[in-house]
Design a protein around this motif. Structure first.
Motif, short mmCIF file in Angstrom:
data_model
loop_
_atom_site.label_atom_id
_atom_site.label_comp_id
_atom_site.label_asym_id
_atom_site.label_seq_id
_atom_site.Cartn_x
_atom_site.Cartn_y
_atom_site.Cartn_z
N VAL A 173 -24.63 14.26 -8.83
CA VAL A 173 -23.73 13.59 -9.70
C VAL A 173 -24.15 12.59 -10.71
CG1 VAL A 173 -21.81 14.56 -8.16
CG2 VAL A 173 -22.74 12.39 -8.10
N ARG A 174 -23.47 12.39 -12.03
CA ARG A 174 -23.58 11.20 -12.72
C ARG A 174 -23.26 9.96 -12.17
NH1 ARG A 174 -21.30 13.31 -16.70
NH2 ARG A 174 -19.15 12.16 -16.20
N ASP A 175 -22.08 10.00 -11.36
CA ASP A 175 -21.51 8.87 -11.00
C ASP A 175 -21.00 8.88 -9.48
OD1 ASP A 175 -18.97 7.08 -11.08
OD2 ASP A 175 -20.35 5.99 -12.12
N LEU A 176 -21.22 8.29 -8.65
CA LEU A 176 -20.66 8.52 -7.26
C LEU A 176 -19.25 8.12 -7.38
CD1 LEU A 176 -23.59 7.04 -4.89
CD2 LEU A 176 -22.85 9.48 -5.38
N ASP A 177 -18.84 7.10 -7.82
CA ASP A 177 -17.23 6.73 -7.87
C ASP A 177 -16.45 7.78 -8.36
OD1 ASP A 177 -17.68 4.45 -6.16
OD2 ASP A 177 -18.29 3.48 -7.84
N GLU A 178 -17.04 8.25 -9.67
CA GLU A 178 -16.26 9.19 -10.47
C GLU A 178 -16.29 10.57 -9.78
OE1 GLU A 178 -16.65 11.39 -14.83
OE2 GLU A 178 -18.18 10.13 -14.31
N ALA A 179 -17.31 11.09 -9.24
CA ALA A 179 -17.40 12.08 -8.23
C ALA A 179 -16.49 12.12 -7.24
CB ALA A 179 -18.97 12.29 -7.89
N ALA A 180 -16.66 10.93 -6.31
CA ALA A 180 -15.54 10.78 -5.29
C ALA A 180 -14.11 10.94 -5.64
CB ALA A 180 -15.69 9.30 -4.56
N VAL A 195 -11.90 13.77 -4.28
CA VAL A 195 -10.71 13.47 -3.40
C VAL A 195 -9.50 13.41 -4.10
CG1 VAL A 195 -9.98 11.50 -1.98
CG2 VAL A 195 -12.47 11.98 -1.98
N ASP A 196 -9.41 12.82 -5.02
CA ASP A 196 -7.96 12.77 -5.78
C ASP A 196 -7.66 14.09 -6.42
OD1 ASP A 196 -7.93 10.05 -4.92
OD2 ASP A 196 -8.99 9.53 -6.87
N VAL A 197 -8.38 14.62 -6.92
CA VAL A 197 -8.11 15.93 -7.93
C VAL A 197 -8.12 17.16 -6.89
CG1 VAL A 197 -8.82 17.49 -9.76
CG2 VAL A 197 -8.94 15.01 -9.81
N LEU A 198 -9.18 17.37 -6.03
CA LEU A 198 -9.37 18.60 -5.23
C LEU A 198 -8.66 18.46 -3.94
CD1 LEU A 198 -13.14 19.66 -5.46
CD2 LEU A 198 -10.94 20.54 -6.90
N GLY A 199 -8.27 17.05 -3.60
CA GLY A 199 -7.65 17.05 -2.46
C GLY A 199 -8.74 17.05 -0.98
N TRP A 200 -9.81 16.63 -1.07
CA TRP A 200 -10.83 16.81 -0.14
C TRP A 200 -10.55 15.26 0.57
CZ3 TRP A 200 -16.04 19.33 -1.67
CH2 TRP A 200 -15.74 20.82 -2.03
N GLU A 201 -11.45 15.14 1.90
CA GLU A 201 -11.59 13.85 2.37
C GLU A 201 -12.63 13.25 2.21
OE1 GLU A 201 -9.66 15.25 6.05
OE2 GLU A 201 -11.82 15.78 6.76
N LYS A 202 -12.94 11.88 2.01
CA LYS A 202 -14.04 11.31 2.08
C LYS A 202 -14.57 11.08 3.54
CE LYS A 202 -14.47 7.81 -0.76
NZ LYS A 202 -14.34 6.25 -1.30
N LEU A 238 -22.60 9.18 0.75
CA LEU A 238 -21.46 9.50 0.27
C LEU A 238 -21.09 11.15 0.60
CD1 LEU A 238 -18.59 8.55 -0.73
CD2 LEU A 238 -19.35 9.26 -3.23
N THR A 239 -20.23 11.37 1.56
CA THR A 239 -20.03 12.80 1.78
C THR A 239 -18.48 13.02 1.58
OG1 THR A 239 -19.67 12.52 3.99
CG2 THR A 239 -22.01 12.97 3.28
N VAL A 240 -18.11 14.17 1.06
CA VAL A 240 -16.66 14.37 1.00
C VAL A 240 -16.60 16.13 1.53
CG1 VAL A 240 -16.17 13.09 -1.16
CG2 VAL A 240 -17.31 15.27 -1.43
N ALA A 241 -15.59 16.57 2.05
CA ALA A 241 -15.26 17.87 2.22
C ALA A 241 -13.74 18.38 2.24
CB ALA A 241 -15.74 18.07 3.83
#
Length: 123
Positions: free
Chosen positions: A12-19, A23-30, A42-45
């Motif tokens: 990704v270009r930016d970790l915070d933007e990707a998180a 998390v906020d758009v797709l509803g995944w958990e950090k 940083l992992t998300v799922a």
């Protein structure tokens, strides 16, 4: 024995933007967000998923490590699995080592050069 896929790396270009997207758009958990050995992990799922995305920032320090492990596999016996892989002619980068965060791991390749990060979790 290899038990499951732990994660796959997504650059990704930016970790915070990707998180925020995952998390906020797709509803995944950090799942994890920590900095160790000069690298942010940083992992998300999706909720309840066993496999996660490890987000990697392309210009981050130590990115060669992050980009070298596109797919992480979990094992309950890294030393035994490495011995079995080597006996079958699989190319392994080296003996398992304890990583800065405590897990024991190494890399191996399939016949096509695809690398896998083989990890025995510390806990």
């Amino acid at each position: 024995m290899i038990t499951h896929v732990h994660s796959t790396t997504v650059n990704v270009r930016d970790l915070d933007e990707a998180a925020s997207f995952y998390v906020d758009v797709l509803g995944w958990e950090k799942r994890q967000d920590s900095t160790e050995a000069g690298m942010r992990w940083l992992t998300v799922a999706p909720p309840g998923a066993r496999t996660a995305f490890a987000l990697s920032q392309a210009d981050a320090p130590n990115v060669s490590f992050a980009m070298g492990c596109g797919i992480s596999l979990i094992t309950d016996d890294v030393d035994g699995d490495v011995a079995r892989l080597v006996a079958k002619g699989v190319r392994v980068k080296g003996k398992p080592e304890t990583m800065p965060w405590g897990d024991r791991a190494t890399w191996f390749s399939d016949p096509f050069g695809n690398e896998f990060f083989l990890v025995q979790l510390a806990s």
